[in-house]
Scaffold this motif. Structure first.
Motif, PDB file in Angstrom:
ATOM      1  N   SER A  44     -10.861   0.979  -4.735  1.00  0.00           N
ATOM      2  CA  SER A  44     -11.826   0.012  -4.217  1.00  0.00           C
ATOM      3  C   SER A  44     -11.206  -0.904  -3.159  1.00  0.00           C
ATOM      4  O   SER A  44     -10.010  -1.203  -3.184  1.00  0.00           O
ATOM      5  N   GLN A  45     -12.029  -1.381  -2.247  1.00  0.00           N
ATOM      6  CA  GLN A  45     -11.580  -2.372  -1.266  1.00  0.00           C
ATOM      7  C   GLN A  45     -11.342  -3.728  -1.922  1.00  0.00           C
ATOM      8  O   GLN A  45     -10.621  -4.566  -1.372  1.00  0.00           O
ATOM      9  N   SER A  46     -11.926  -3.938  -3.093  1.00  0.00           N
ATOM     10  CA  SER A  46     -11.778  -5.210  -3.794  1.00  0.00           C
ATOM     11  C   SER A  46     -10.523  -5.184  -4.666  1.00  0.00           C
ATOM     12  O   SER A  46     -10.360  -4.313  -5.537  1.00  0.00           O
ATOM     13  N   ALA A  47      -9.638  -6.151  -4.457  1.00  0.00           N
ATOM     14  CA  ALA A  47      -8.432  -6.231  -5.273  1.00  0.00           C
ATOM     15  C   ALA A  47      -8.779  -6.461  -6.743  1.00  0.00           C
ATOM     16  O   ALA A  47      -8.117  -5.921  -7.639  1.00  0.00           O
ATOM     17  N   TRP A  48      -9.831  -7.273  -7.003  1.00  0.00           N
ATOM     18  CA  TRP A  48     -10.237  -7.533  -8.379  1.00  0.00           C
ATOM     19  C   TRP A  48     -10.710  -6.252  -9.051  1.00  0.00           C
ATOM     20  O   TRP A  48     -10.417  -6.032 -10.233  1.00  0.00           O
ATOM     21  N   GLN A  49     -11.428  -5.405  -8.336  1.00  0.00           N
ATOM     22  CA  GLN A  49     -11.880  -4.138  -8.909  1.00  0.00           C
ATOM     23  C   GLN A  49     -10.698  -3.232  -9.226  1.00  0.00           C
ATOM     24  O   GLN A  49     -10.653  -2.572 -10.269  1.00  0.00           O
ATOM     25  N   ARG A  50      -9.720  -3.190  -8.333  1.00  0.00           N
ATOM     26  CA  ARG A  50      -8.530  -2.368  -8.565  1.00  0.00           C
ATOM     27  C   ARG A  50      -7.756  -2.854  -9.787  1.00  0.00           C
ATOM     28  O   ARG A  50      -7.331  -2.060 -10.634  1.00  0.00           O
ATOM     29  N   LEU A  51      -7.568  -4.173  -9.874  1.00  0.00           N
ATOM     30  CA  LEU A  51      -6.838  -4.731 -11.007  1.00  0.00           C
ATOM     31  C   LEU A  51      -7.592  -4.510 -12.311  1.00  0.00           C
ATOM     32  O   LEU A  51      -6.987  -4.168 -13.338  1.00  0.00           O
ATOM     33  N   THR A 106       0.834  -1.211   0.000  1.00  0.00           N
ATOM     34  CA  THR A 106       0.000   0.000   0.000  1.00  0.00           C
ATOM     35  C   THR A 106       0.864   1.255   0.000  1.00  0.00           C
ATOM     36  O   THR A 106       0.589   2.207  -0.735  1.00  0.00           O
ATOM     37  N   ALA A 107       1.909   1.262   0.811  1.00  0.00           N
ATOM     38  CA  ALA A 107       2.792   2.427   0.882  1.00  0.00           C
ATOM     39  C   ALA A 107       3.472   2.692  -0.448  1.00  0.00           C
ATOM     40  O   ALA A 107       3.762   3.851  -0.783  1.00  0.00           O
ATOM     41  N   LEU A 108       3.713   1.649  -1.238  1.00  0.00           N
ATOM     42  CA  LEU A 108       4.416   1.821  -2.506  1.00  0.00           C
ATOM     43  C   LEU A 108       3.500   2.339  -3.610  1.00  0.00           C
ATOM     44  O   LEU A 108       3.887   3.216  -4.381  1.00  0.00           O
ATOM     45  N   VAL A 109       2.263   1.825  -3.701  1.00  0.00           N
ATOM     46  CA  VAL A 109       1.417   2.178  -4.849  1.00  0.00           C
ATOM     47  C   VAL A 109       0.393   3.266  -4.555  1.00  0.00           C
ATOM     48  O   VAL A 109      -0.038   3.985  -5.464  1.00  0.00           O
ATOM     49  N   LEU A 156       5.004  -5.737 -13.627  1.00  0.00           N
ATOM     50  CA  LEU A 156       4.551  -6.865 -12.825  1.00  0.00           C
ATOM     51  C   LEU A 156       4.641  -6.541 -11.337  1.00  0.00           C
ATOM     52  O   LEU A 156       3.744  -6.903 -10.548  1.00  0.00           O
ATOM     53  N   GLY A 157       5.698  -5.850 -10.936  1.00  0.00           N
ATOM     54  CA  GLY A 157       5.826  -5.445  -9.544  1.00  0.00           C
ATOM     55  C   GLY A 157       4.693  -4.530  -9.113  1.00  0.00           C
ATOM     56  O   GLY A 157       4.154  -4.673  -8.009  1.00  0.00           O
ATOM     57  N   PHE A 158       4.328  -3.605  -9.997  1.00  0.00           N
ATOM     58  CA  PHE A 158       3.220  -2.704  -9.683  1.00  0.00           C
ATOM     59  C   PHE A 158       1.924  -3.482  -9.495  1.00  0.00           C
ATOM     60  O   PHE A 158       1.189  -3.267  -8.519  1.00  0.00           O
ATOM     61  N   TYR A 159       1.612  -4.402 -10.418  1.00  0.00           N
ATOM     62  CA  TYR A 159       0.343  -5.128 -10.323  1.00  0.00           C
ATOM     63  C   TYR A 159       0.328  -6.080  -9.125  1.00  0.00           C
ATOM     64  O   TYR A 159      -0.730  -6.280  -8.504  1.00  0.00           O
ATOM     65  N   CYS A 160       1.465  -6.638  -8.778  1.00  0.00           N
ATOM     66  CA  CYS A 160       1.518  -7.469  -7.563  1.00  0.00           C
ATOM     67  C   CYS A 160       1.227  -6.622  -6.327  1.00  0.00           C
ATOM     68  O   CYS A 160       0.457  -7.027  -5.441  1.00  0.00           O
ATOM     69  N   CYS A 161       1.841  -5.440  -6.259  1.00  0.00           N
ATOM     70  CA  CYS A 161       1.602  -4.550  -5.120  1.00  0.00           C
ATOM     71  C   CYS A 161       0.168  -4.034  -5.116  1.00  0.00           C
ATOM     72  O   CYS A 161      -0.443  -3.897  -4.051  1.00  0.00           O
ATOM     73  N   LEU A 210      -2.082  -6.699  -3.712  1.00  0.00           N
ATOM     74  CA  LEU A 210      -1.852  -6.941  -2.282  1.00  0.00           C
ATOM     75  C   LEU A 210      -2.224  -5.747  -1.418  1.00  0.00           C
ATOM     76  O   LEU A 210      -2.476  -5.892  -0.216  1.00  0.00           O
ATOM     77  N   SER A 211      -2.296  -4.569  -2.014  1.00  0.00           N
ATOM     78  CA  SER A 211      -2.479  -3.334  -1.233  1.00  0.00           C
ATOM     79  C   SER A 211      -3.864  -3.227  -0.631  1.00  0.00           C
ATOM     80  O   SER A 211      -4.788  -3.985  -0.955  1.00  0.00           O
ATOM     81  N   ARG A 212      -4.017  -2.251   0.241  1.00  0.00           N
ATOM     82  CA  ARG A 212      -5.299  -1.973   0.901  1.00  0.00           C
ATOM     83  C   ARG A 212      -6.012  -0.879   0.130  1.00  0.00           C
ATOM     84  O   ARG A 212      -5.452   0.160  -0.187  1.00  0.00           O
ATOM     85  N   GLY A 213      -7.293  -1.078  -0.181  1.00  0.00           N
ATOM     86  CA  GLY A 213      -8.096  -0.068  -0.881  1.00  0.00           C
ATOM     87  C   GLY A 213      -8.446   1.094   0.045  1.00  0.00           C
ATOM     88  O   GLY A 213      -8.371   0.980   1.272  1.00  0.00           O
ATOM     89  N   GLU A 214      -8.837   2.192  -0.557  1.00  0.00           N
ATOM     90  CA  GLU A 214      -9.188   3.387   0.199  1.00  0.00           C
ATOM     91  C   GLU A 214     -10.675   3.642   0.238  1.00  0.00           C
ATOM     92  O   GLU A 214     -11.144   4.489   0.997  1.00  0.00           O
ATOM     93  N   ARG A 215     -11.434   2.972  -0.613  1.00  0.00           N
ATOM     94  CA  ARG A 215     -12.875   3.239  -0.686  1.00  0.00           C
ATOM     95  C   ARG A 215     -13.655   1.958  -0.500  1.00  0.00           C
ATOM     96  O   ARG A 215     -13.231   0.911  -0.938  1.00  0.00           O
TER      97      ARG A 215
END
Length: 314
Positions: A277-284, A243-246, A301-306, A309-314
């Motif tokens: 979004s809180q949903s990783a699938w929605q973010r991707l 989350t801190a990275l992306v 690939l590093g960006f999409y992995c992060c 894994l990251s935490r959504g804001e909404r």
């Protein structure tokens, strides 16, 4: 083509004198240098006062405003400017004697093509030097593995390829960019994103300055191994690290979409919203529809992995 230099200083007395000399001896000198100091305690202010007494380079030191950090200090200096063209400057670099002239000539050509009312940005490559001024790399962009010719808004959305000390913007770009949103990560990244979305960016492949690397750099140049290590460390820290990275870059992109919503399609605005979004699938899904990418397969690939894994804001 009158221009002003804007500089943010913080405990920069070790290298500031050389930098000011390189600006004062430009083939096209600036109208003035606007300096926003961020609370220096090392003699930087005294050195600036000495330069003001010399009367060889018009310097205006803005009133103290506490410790704001680099991005907000540059915003202050840019907001105080009045010239039609602005060039940010770091406190510790060395400009080539014709840096300003080359940037202004290229800007003049772009304004002939697009018009002065269009937000425009021109930037150059940089060479890397160490604290003693010795050459480390002849090209910053080759050193960090970037292709700065790829500067459409999607390429800049999650990765900056424009270095502030190497650029010039016109008044139209500055007016659109100010005030910076709270989510702005770096002054150069925000200016570049605005220019890419609303106007145009031009890259000059030859270095325009020497970019000094030392222990006190606010940002500095990260080689490919360092960048890979940064992503690896973020993934190793799990959700918090990812989350801190992306999140900062995504928040800045969303702020761009909110301010300039008329320049984004309905689908793009929806995707920008779903990046939080809180949903990783929605973010991707949103990132893939927007075709967000970094330069190089490993970085992307590093960006999409992060992102996954990251935490959504909404």
């Amino acid at each position: 083509m009158a221009y002003e230099v804007v500089m943010a200083t913080y405990n920069g007395s070790a290298y500031l004198n050389d930098q000011l000399n390189s600006i004062a001896t430009q083939t096209r000198p600036p109208l003035r240098v606007l300096v926003a100091d961020d609370g220096s305690i090392d003699g930087t202010i005294e050195l600036l006062h000495q330069w003001q007494l010399r009367d060889v380079l018009p310097i205006q030191l803005l009133s103290a405003a506490g410790h704001l950090g680099s991005c907000r200090s540059f915003e202050r200096a840019l907001g105080a400017s009045r010239a039609p063209y602005l060039m940010p400057a770091d406190q510790d670099d060395l400009w080539d004697v014709d840096k300003a002239e080359r940037l202004l000539d290229a800007m003049a050509e772009q304004e002939r093509l697009h018009g002065k009312e269009v937000p425009l940005l021109v930037h150059t490559d940089l060479r890397l030097i160490n604290a003693r001024g010795e050459l480390l790399a002849s090209s910053f962009h080759r050193y960090v593995g970037l292709r700065p010719q790829q500067h459409d808004w999607r390429s800049l959305a999650i990765q900056n390829v424009v270095t502030g000390c190497s650029l010039v913007v016109n008044r139209a770009c500055l007016q659109a960019a100010l005030p910076f949103p709270a989510e702005a990560v770096l002054h150069d990244w925000w200016l570049a994103l605005v220019a890419a979305r609303l106007g145009s960016i031009t890259y000059l492949g030859e270095p325009g300055l020497s970019y000094r690397q030392h222990g006190s750099n606010a940002v500095g140049a990260r080689g490919r191994r360092q960048q890979f290590g940064r992503v690896s460390l973020a993934l190793a820290r799990g959700r918090q690290g990812a989350t801190a990275l992306v999140r900062p870059g995504l928040a800045q992109l969303q702020a761009c979409g909110e301010r300039f919503s008329a320049h984004f399609s309905p689908v793009e605005r929806l995707c920008l919203h779903r990046l939080g979004s809180q949903s990783a699938w929605q973010r991707l899904w949103a990132a893939l529809v927007l075709r967000l990418h970094k330069q190089g397969l490993v970085r992307t690939l590093g960006f999409y992995c992060c992102l996954a894994l990251s935490r959504g804001e909404r």
